[in-house]
Design a protein around this motif. Structure first.
Motif, PDB file in Angstrom:
ATOM      1  N   GLY A 145       0.671  -1.253  -0.205  1.00 14.72           N
ATOM      2  CA  GLY A 145       0.061  -0.041  -0.225  1.00 14.72           C
ATOM      3  C   GLY A 145       0.922   1.230   0.048  1.00 14.72           C
ATOM      4  N   ALA A 146       0.297   2.744  -1.074  1.00 18.33           N
ATOM      5  CA  ALA A 146       0.880   3.553  -1.211  1.00 18.33           C
ATOM      6  C   ALA A 146       1.433   3.586   0.514  1.00 18.33           C
ATOM      7  CB  ALA A 146       0.227   4.285  -1.682  1.00 18.33           C
ATOM      8  N   ARG A 147       0.714   3.654   1.510  1.00 21.75           N
ATOM      9  CA  ARG A 147       1.335   4.786   2.825  1.00 21.75           C
ATOM     10  C   ARG A 147       2.146   3.337   3.221  1.00 21.75           C
ATOM     11  NH1 ARG A 147      -4.543   5.507   6.487  1.00 21.75           N
ATOM     12  NH2 ARG A 147      -4.919   7.212   4.620  1.00 21.75           N
ATOM     13  N   THR A 148       2.422   2.591   3.516  1.00 18.07           N
ATOM     14  CA  THR A 148       3.701   1.902   4.097  1.00 18.07           C
ATOM     15  C   THR A 148       4.720   2.384   3.053  1.00 18.07           C
ATOM     16  OG1 THR A 148       1.813   0.237   5.222  1.00 18.07           O
ATOM     17  CG2 THR A 148       4.096  -0.728   5.055  1.00 18.07           C
ATOM     18  N   GLN A 149       4.233   2.050   2.038  1.00 20.34           N
ATOM     19  CA  GLN A 149       5.208   2.369   0.909  1.00 20.34           C
ATOM     20  C   GLN A 149       5.981   4.104   1.403  1.00 20.34           C
ATOM     21  OE1 GLN A 149       7.139   0.341  -1.409  1.00 20.34           O
ATOM     22  NE2 GLN A 149       6.058  -1.473  -0.345  1.00 20.34           N
ATOM     23  N   ALA A 150       5.667   4.486   1.186  1.00 17.74           N
ATOM     24  CA  ALA A 150       5.843   5.836   1.858  1.00 17.74           C
ATOM     25  C   ALA A 150       7.300   6.086   3.280  1.00 17.74           C
ATOM     26  CB  ALA A 150       4.365   7.063   2.551  1.00 17.74           C
ATOM     27  N   CYS A 151       6.077   5.337   3.746  1.00 19.76           N
ATOM     28  CA  CYS A 151       7.041   5.416   5.822  1.00 19.76           C
ATOM     29  C   CYS A 151       8.833   4.216   4.897  1.00 19.76           C
ATOM     30  CB  CYS A 151       6.540   4.770   6.264  1.00 19.76           C
ATOM     31  SG  CYS A 151       5.353   4.985   6.970  1.00 19.76           S
ATOM     32  N   PHE A 152       8.616   3.427   4.324  1.00 18.04           N
ATOM     33  CA  PHE A 152       9.764   2.460   4.143  1.00 18.04           C
ATOM     34  C   PHE A 152      10.390   3.528   3.595  1.00 18.04           C
ATOM     35  CE2 PHE A 152       7.904  -1.515   4.058  1.00 18.04           C
ATOM     36  CZ  PHE A 152       7.914  -1.979   5.756  1.00 18.04           C
ATOM     37  N   ARG A 153      10.034   4.262   3.026  1.00 15.10           N
ATOM     38  CA  ARG A 153      10.538   5.211   1.191  1.00 15.10           C
ATOM     39  C   ARG A 153      11.207   5.770   1.832  1.00 15.10           C
ATOM     40  NH1 ARG A 153       6.524   6.159  -2.090  1.00 15.10           N
ATOM     41  NH2 ARG A 153       6.501   8.306  -1.346  1.00 15.10           N
ATOM     42  N   GLU A 154      10.618   6.642   2.680  1.00 21.48           N
ATOM     43  CA  GLU A 154      11.133   8.472   3.352  1.00 21.48           C
ATOM     44  C   GLU A 154      12.392   7.384   4.142  1.00 21.48           C
ATOM     45  OE1 GLU A 154       9.839  11.536   3.751  1.00 21.48           O
ATOM     46  OE2 GLU A 154       8.546  11.506   2.802  1.00 21.48           O
ATOM     47  N   LEU A 155      12.394   6.929   5.198  1.00 22.26           N
ATOM     48  CA  LEU A 155      13.683   6.122   6.564  1.00 22.26           C
ATOM     49  C   LEU A 155      14.476   5.520   5.211  1.00 22.26           C
ATOM     50  CD1 LEU A 155      10.630   4.158   8.398  1.00 22.26           C
ATOM     51  CD2 LEU A 155      12.341   6.223   8.952  1.00 22.26           C
ATOM     52  N   ARG A 156      14.692   5.046   4.360  1.00 21.86           N
ATOM     53  CA  ARG A 156      15.185   4.358   3.632  1.00 21.86           C
ATOM     54  C   ARG A 156      15.867   5.494   2.579  1.00 21.86           C
ATOM     55  NH1 ARG A 156      12.387  -0.776   1.687  1.00 21.86           N
ATOM     56  NH2 ARG A 156      13.944  -2.091   2.523  1.00 21.86           N
ATOM     57  N   SER A 157      15.382   6.581   2.410  1.00 21.89           N
ATOM     58  CA  SER A 157      16.481   7.792   1.868  1.00 21.89           C
ATOM     59  C   SER A 157      17.525   8.472   2.953  1.00 21.89           C
ATOM     60  CB  SER A 157      15.435   8.970   1.032  1.00 21.89           C
ATOM     61  OG  SER A 157      15.305   9.942   1.831  1.00 21.89           O
ATOM     62  N   LEU A 158      16.879   8.362   4.605  1.00 22.76           N
ATOM     63  CA  LEU A 158      17.687   9.177   5.197  1.00 22.76           C
ATOM     64  C   LEU A 158      18.675   9.027   5.283  1.00 22.76           C
ATOM     65  CD1 LEU A 158      14.165  10.298   8.225  1.00 22.76           C
ATOM     66  CD2 LEU A 158      15.516  11.677   5.932  1.00 22.76           C
ATOM     67  N   ARG A 159      18.460   7.157   5.972  1.00 19.49           N
ATOM     68  CA  ARG A 159      19.707   6.243   6.030  1.00 19.49           C
ATOM     69  C   ARG A 159      19.937   6.285   4.479  1.00 19.49           C
ATOM     70  NH1 ARG A 159      22.364   2.763   9.980  1.00 19.49           N
ATOM     71  NH2 ARG A 159      24.246   1.731   8.305  1.00 19.49           N
ATOM     72  N   GLN A 160      20.036   6.001   3.647  1.00 19.30           N
ATOM     73  CA  GLN A 160      21.061   6.683   2.588  1.00 19.30           C
ATOM     74  C   GLN A 160      22.031   7.671   2.818  1.00 19.30           C
ATOM     75  OE1 GLN A 160      18.685   6.450  -0.943  1.00 19.30           O
ATOM     76  NE2 GLN A 160      20.343   5.222  -1.587  1.00 19.30           N
ATOM     77  N   LYS A 161      21.188   8.989   3.083  1.00 16.62           N
ATOM     78  CA  LYS A 161      21.678  10.189   3.334  1.00 16.62           C
ATOM     79  C   LYS A 161      22.782   9.671   4.195  1.00 16.62           C
ATOM     80  CE  LYS A 161      18.592  13.657   2.792  1.00 16.62           C
ATOM     81  NZ  LYS A 161      17.784  14.420   3.683  1.00 16.62           N
ATOM     82  N   LEU A 162      22.869   8.798   5.381  1.00 16.57           N
ATOM     83  CA  LEU A 162      23.833   8.612   6.101  1.00 16.57           C
ATOM     84  C   LEU A 162      24.908   7.532   5.960  1.00 16.57           C
ATOM     85  CD1 LEU A 162      21.729   7.336  10.195  1.00 16.57           C
ATOM     86  CD2 LEU A 162      23.524   9.281   9.443  1.00 16.57           C
ATOM     87  N   GLU A 163      25.040   6.994   5.043  1.00 13.05           N
ATOM     88  CA  GLU A 163      25.914   5.961   4.395  1.00 13.05           C
ATOM     89  C   GLU A 163      26.507   6.651   3.307  1.00 13.05           C
ATOM     90  OE1 GLU A 163      23.057   2.834   2.696  1.00 13.05           O
ATOM     91  OE2 GLU A 163      22.745   2.456   4.596  1.00 13.05           O
ATOM     92  N   LYS A 164      25.904   7.644   2.980  1.00 11.07           N
ATOM     93  CA  LYS A 164      26.999   8.472   1.607  1.00 11.07           C
ATOM     94  C   LYS A 164      27.673   9.104   2.719  1.00 11.07           C
ATOM     95  CE  LYS A 164      24.641   8.464  -2.082  1.00 11.07           C
ATOM     96  NZ  LYS A 164      23.043   9.643  -2.683  1.00 11.07           N
ATOM     97  N   SER A 165      27.267   9.948   3.287  1.00 12.76           N
ATOM     98  CA  SER A 165      28.339  11.137   4.662  1.00 12.76           C
ATOM     99  C   SER A 165      29.037   9.585   5.352  1.00 12.76           C
ATOM    100  CB  SER A 165      27.584  11.300   5.637  1.00 12.76           C
ATOM    101  OG  SER A 165      26.498  10.436   6.693  1.00 12.76           O
ATOM    102  N   ASP A 166      28.711   8.629   5.589  1.00 12.89           N
ATOM    103  CA  ASP A 166      29.726   8.197   6.573  1.00 12.89           C
ATOM    104  C   ASP A 166      29.695   6.659   6.069  1.00 12.89           C
ATOM    105  OD1 ASP A 166      31.553   6.349   7.758  1.00 12.89           O
ATOM    106  OD2 ASP A 166      30.143   6.990   9.885  1.00 12.89           O
TER     107      ASP A 166
END
Lengths: 390, 390
Positions: free
Chosen positions: B76-97
């Motif tokens: 569903g779009a709602r759960t997917q939105a949560c996964f997507r946003e959280l993954r994107s924040l993690r990705q930023k961390l991974e890029k910085s470190d």
């Protein structure tokens, strides 16, 4: 001896059920409403008040009113306002024509009877005050028309002003402080759209809830949603409803009727403390009406609820089998399914089966919760009669 | 081998019950509300979702969510939105470190359990999405604070954003189109006013009514009274409620709570077709609360109803005997009156007698209509735990 003469005049007057509700007074003393309203006058064959007004020098000096055999208190401000205004109009006549007997100086004796059980919980004050005002106006031979008399009846009971007309009747809220422009008017006579029917489902053991007089002023004082209803929603719906009636457009009539009933009860719920007139049986009636309309694929039935749980369901004669017939099949034998109108409705088990899947819980609630029904339709305004109750 | 490692983190998250209701979205996709809202976070000893989020390269490639042992659809779009946003924040961390493991690329396996029966009809999606977002944020070692996470949880389920905080929590509707300013904030921590209690009366056989997601958008589209609520009533009450909480003024808190619940259900009734969540048992609970307050001579109990018939009754610990004790005497033995909180409440037959005269019908309705109770109080926000469900 002129002294011992008893003067009298009789009338019947109808009940009306609003499709745009009156709720809230801008002036409680004059019964001036916060919004205009609109109703259907119901046939007097089924629901009416019969009133004889009389006066005589030989009567006890106090005015009196007997309703269904019981002495009523006439000292209240509302009844007094009606007596006072009518006497004052009579006095004018007497002054202009000194040959007229001075009826305005004589004590009044009024006798009234309803042809419907008061236990039914139907607002009888509208028919009651309309009959009272019309009967005294007849007794006094007043020349004022219905609109002018509606101004007086309104002071007895707000919605009584609408019972002075037959058919489809509006009550203009007016803007003047003295209320002189807050009067009833006929939107269309019964003959314009005579196919309109009303099925009243009387809910068992309906405990008396908050009185409408008290309730509506608490709503005005406490509901934050009420101003939107009074100032925006109702003015718009009044226009839409008049158009629906002029065009005999039942779908529009039904939609607005149901939405306005819901809006009114919503402002009751938004009152503090909240006022509840609908109960689980009322809600079951709503569900069944919704199911009927779904099966029909259009609006052929419309519910409305006054200040109590009883449902009034409007429909057109052509849909009697699908509406009243279905309800007869659903709720079974109850008082009111007999008589000319009731016998003409056949229990429509086929239609019931079509809605039963989605509405079985509601149908069971109705079966247990409805004590009697009243089948009626649009009708005429007050009718003069020679049949005297005195 | 780093490849086979399972990363996991666990949290619990609370249920919240609004005292200023969320009803209506200005943007359904982003779950942006038409009005701000305010809730009390309830203690997780009584009501909580426990969630473990984990990820591993060895997991099946599809993200999965198990709730109370049952596989849930995460497409569903709602759960997917949560996964997507959280993954994107993690990705930023991974890029910085670059030394951080690339968790954002791994499939997620989430396991969740509620400590309360789903049959109770309590809105569990708030606790559910708050726990999901908080658990994944822990797993990903995100540095975002609760407010920032609330923006993500909101996209899962609107009211979930409020469950990221303990105590008394507001949700600002915001005005930006992308929803970035529609976030939750703490009005006061639980410790500011820890005496707040909540008694939940679970109504038997509560049939599932109209879902709140569908219902609220029908209200927005059809209720003529709704704009007044969203634009005028709620903004005013938000300020009054925050003040009541700051000042620990239960009378003001209770008044606004009850009025706002009524206002919300009024707009449901004004929806077309009308939505009814309150039934005769709900109304009986309202009557009993009114009777309790009359006897007390002030507001010591306040009802509120979500999108269902269950009553939530707020009161302060000092009035437990007069409120919960009276209800225990009134409705008798039911599941939930046992355990530490339940046993502490003694059936108060004396108080019951005082209200019984005016509320006997309501008390009988409650006795037959309540299946269980939940006794709880204000509590903390999500709590990290080492107890893993995986």
């Amino acid at each position: 001896m002129a002294d011992s003469q008893i003067y009298k005049a009789s009338t019947t007057a109808p009940v009306n059920i609003a499709v745009i509700k009156y709720w809230g007074k801008r002036d409680p003393k004059l019964n001036l409403p916060t919004n205009s309203s609109l109703s259907v006058t119901l046939s007097q064959s089924d629901l009416r008040t019969h009133t004889t007004a009389s006066c005589a020098a030989t009567y006890p000096s106090q005015d009196s009113l007997l309703l269904n055999g019981q002495d009523q208190d006439v000292s209240g401000a509302r009844t007094q306002a009606c007596f006072r205004e009518l006497r004052s109009l009579r006095q004018k006549l007497e002054k202009s024509d000194p040959s007229m007997p001075k009826l305005s100086t004589l004590p009044l004796k009024i006798v009234s009877e309803n042809n419907f059980p008061t236990a039914a919980g139907l607002a009888s004050s509208a028919a009651g005050f309309a009959a009272l005002v019309r009967a005294i106006a007849n007794l006094y031979e007043l020349k004022e028309n219905e609109t002018e008399l509606s101004r007086i009846a309104r002071q007895g009971s707000g919605s009584a002003c609408r019972s002075l007309f037959g058919g489809y009747v509006g009550w203009e809220k007016g803007s003047k402080e003295d209320g002189s422009d807050s009067v009833a008017y006929q939107v269309a006579p019964a003959s314009h759209w005579p196919q309109m029917r009303a099925l009243i489902l009387v809910v068992s053991a309906a405990k008396k809830g908050v009185s409408s007089t008290t309730g509506m002023q608490t709503t005005v004082a406490t509901s934050s949603l009420f101003p939107q209803r009074a100032n925006e929603t109702v003015p718009r719906r009044m226009k839409e409803m008049e158009k629906a009636i002029q065009e005999k457009d039942f779908e529009a009539f039904g939609n607005i009727t149901m939405m306005d009933s819901n809006s009114f009860h919503a402002t009751c719920l938004d009152t503090y403390p909240p006022i509840f007139y609908l109960n689980d049986v009322s809600r079951a009636a709503i569900k069944v009406v919704e199911a009927i309309n779904v099966v029909a694929g259009k609006i052929i039935a419309a519910y409305t609820f006054d200040a109590g749980p009883n449902a009034v369901i409007y429909y057109l004669k052509e849909n009697e089998a699908e509406v009243a017939g279905l309800f007869k099949a659903a709720i079974g034998e109850k008082e009111g399914w007999t008589g000319i109108r009731g016998d003409a409705v056949l229990a429509n088990n086929g239609a019931l089966e079509q809605v039963n899947a989605g509405a079985s819980v509601a149908i069971n609630l109705l079966k247990g919760g409805i004590s009697r029904v009243i089948l009626t339709g649009v009708g005429e305004g007050p009718i003069k009669t020679e049949e005297s109750l005195i």
